[in-house]
Every structure is written in C-alpha cells, then in structure tokens.
Design a protein around this motif. Structure first.
Motif, mmCIF file in Angstrom:
data_model
loop_
_atom_site.group_PDB
_atom_site.id
_atom_site.type_symbol
_atom_site.label_atom_id
_atom_site.label_comp_id
_atom_site.label_asym_id
_atom_site.label_seq_id
_atom_site.Cartn_x
_atom_site.Cartn_y
_atom_site.Cartn_z
ATOM 1 N N GLY A 133 0.699 -1.219 0.020
ATOM 2 C CA GLY A 133 0.098 0.165 0.070
ATOM 3 C C GLY A 133 0.707 1.452 -0.033
ATOM 4 N N ARG A 134 2.241 1.125 0.197
ATOM 5 C CA ARG A 134 3.062 2.299 -0.022
ATOM 6 C C ARG A 134 3.347 2.451 -1.295
ATOM 7 N NH1 ARG A 134 4.616 4.289 5.019
ATOM 8 N NH2 ARG A 134 3.998 2.834 6.950
ATOM 9 N N LEU A 135 3.071 3.698 -1.789
ATOM 10 C CA LEU A 135 3.424 4.079 -3.266
ATOM 11 C C LEU A 135 4.899 4.526 -3.119
ATOM 12 C CD1 LEU A 135 0.314 5.825 -4.697
ATOM 13 C CD2 LEU A 135 1.197 3.313 -4.406
ATOM 14 N N VAL A 136 5.841 4.254 -4.179
ATOM 15 C CA VAL A 136 7.323 4.469 -4.032
ATOM 16 C C VAL A 136 7.141 5.885 -5.299
ATOM 17 C CG1 VAL A 136 8.107 2.300 -4.017
ATOM 18 C CG2 VAL A 136 7.729 3.316 -6.385
ATOM 19 N N ASN A 137 8.329 6.790 -4.926
ATOM 20 C CA ASN A 137 8.441 7.742 -5.935
ATOM 21 C C ASN A 137 8.956 7.437 -7.130
ATOM 22 O OD1 ASN A 137 7.614 9.739 -3.950
ATOM 23 N ND2 ASN A 137 9.699 9.721 -2.696
ATOM 24 N N PRO A 138 8.428 7.919 -8.333
ATOM 25 C CA PRO A 138 8.805 7.480 -9.563
ATOM 26 C C PRO A 138 10.345 7.796 -9.873
ATOM 27 C CG PRO A 138 6.640 8.576 -9.974
ATOM 28 C CD PRO A 138 7.162 8.784 -8.357
ATOM 29 N N CYS A 159 18.310 4.622 -17.108
ATOM 30 C CA CYS A 159 17.300 5.570 -17.613
ATOM 31 C C CYS A 159 16.043 5.891 -16.523
ATOM 32 C CB CYS A 159 16.709 4.928 -18.953
ATOM 33 S SG CYS A 159 17.683 4.913 -20.318
ATOM 34 N N THR A 160 15.690 6.819 -16.600
ATOM 35 C CA THR A 160 14.487 7.442 -15.753
ATOM 36 C C THR A 160 13.164 7.156 -16.650
ATOM 37 O OG1 THR A 160 14.570 9.391 -16.326
ATOM 38 C CG2 THR A 160 15.702 9.142 -14.530
#
Length: 256
Positions: free
Chosen positions: A13-18, A26-27
C-alpha cells in the motif's frame, strides 16, 4: 521495450516515488500515472546487455529501486531492490504475426517466495503428533511446546528460540514476568530444583525445535491465565552451535 512498474512496488500500500526507480541508467517516461511508472526504451539503450545462444537473443537489464529520504530524517521505511529483467527473442523463425512477450516473473512473486518466513509456536500433545486441543493445565502437568518455521518457499533454515517470557497479560513488558528461555537459547527454567524443563533432542527437523516446561502460575495473583511470548529466529541450515546460536538445557547432574 516497454516496462510498466506498479508504484505499490512491495504490495503493502505504500507508493514509491517514480524518481527512485531506474531501468538500467534511464528514468521513467511521461506515460507514468498515479499508480504506475512506465519505461519505454530501445533494446540496446540504458546499459542493457545482449547475450546470444544458438537459439535465442537475450537482452538483460536491471530495474533498480533506491528509496531516498530527507537529509534531516534519520530513518527510512523501505528497502532498496534490484529486479533483473530478461527479454528472449528466437534467432530463427517467423515473428511477424504477433509481438513476443518476455518471460520473467513479477517482482511480487519473488518477494512472496523469498522474503517472508512464517513462524509458529504451538502447544502440542504429549506424543507431539498434534496441537493440544485444550489450553487448560493443572500444576504438575507439562507444556509440550513446538516452535517451527515454514520453509516451503524458502531455502532450508535452522530454527532457534532466543527467548521466552511468561506474563499475566499479552504485553511482554508487563509485570510480573518470568523468563523461561534467555541468553540466546538457554532454557533457564530448568535450573530450578522442581523443574524438568528441557529441549527435546534430537530435533525432529532442522526447522523445528521442541521443548517441555513444567506448568506453573504466578504467586500472589488471583489470575490463572498466563501468556508465553517467544522470540523465534531462523539461521543458515549449516549454522554450528555458538554463543548466539544454541538450544541448551540445564544438566542438574553436572550443574552446567
């Protein structure tokens, strides 16, 4: 190559930062959304590696997650991870009709199978064949306790019981309390003159440990219910006994 990553990376349930995600070097691209992060690159870009066998071409690249935090915050709530991605392409044959899909397991499968261990602590019958159907004991009887760790989806492990403490409430820090096992695996209750408490040797399996405890109650308390809380730990299957990894009973004959 298009790689879509769920921002709920660990399924908790914890969303990671893109910005904490990289595919090779690559990003993420502009196609990312609130729930997914999308990478769209050429097979030869972003530091991917090519291996060739007689039958297939294999493009390899790593998806990396490196969580960041503020410089003035001394804690972090997530672990870094590296997920290898492999794309297989046949060297021969007609592939013009349908796109070829890479065959790699989702990272959530790896987490479920390798990172989570299921520990259990059960009161057993005297023959150790099944859990005891009753939780009511008389003084003079014996608790037959079996600790185990489920290794069905894990490499073989050796189980240890580092500590066990009895209390009158579920709160392990409450008073009064009584240590049954302490010092990383010493069954100290067996040192009392009226106790026969001991580990059962040999172990039935490396991932199981059995021990007996003579029934007791707390003095000066009208409460007859006790709670036993144990700290269980799994170690390498080849772990040899040492001061931190042991299951030792007290020998009254030698006072050791």
């Amino acid at each position: 190559m298009v790689v879509t990553v769920q921002r709920d990376f660990y399924g908790n349930g914890r969303l990671v930062n893109p910005s904490d995600l990289l595919l090779g070097t690559c990003t993420a691209g502009s196609q990312s959304s609130g729930t997914t992060v999308v990478f769209q690159i050429a097979l030869q870009e972003c530091g991917s590696n090519l291996e060739m066998t007689p039958d297939v071409l294999i493009y390899k690249i790593n998806l990396s997650y490196a969580p960041t935090t503020s410089s003035n915050v001394p804690i972090i709530r997530s672990n870094p991870a590296v997920v290898p991605i492999y794309c297989y392409y046949p060297r021969f044959g007609n592939v013009s009709s349908n796109a070829i899909k890479p065959t790699w397991a989702p990272f959530s499968t790896t987490v479920n199978s390798e990172e989570r261990l299921a520990f259990s602590l059960r009161l057993m019958t005297a023959d150790w064949r099944a859990p005891n159907p009753s939780l009511v004991f008389q003084l003079g009887e014996i608790f037959y306790m079996e600790a185990s760790v489920d290794i069905e989806n894990h490499v073989p492990m050796m189980l240890f019981v580092d500590s066990c403490v009895a209390t009158l409430t579920p709160d392990v820090t409450s008073n009064p309390s009584y240590e049954i096992i302490a010092y990383n695996g010493c069954l100290v209750d067996g040192m009392l003159g009226d106790s026969s408490s001991a580990f059962v040797s040999p172990r039935p399996e490396a991932n199981k440990l059995r021990f007996t405890v003579d029934a007791f109650r707390f003095i000066n308390s009208p409460i007859s219910t006790i709670y036993i809380t144990c700290h269980l730990r799994a170690a390498d299957i080849n772990q040899t006994p040492d001061p931190m990894n042991k299951a030792c009973s007290y020998n009254k004959a030698t006072s050791r």
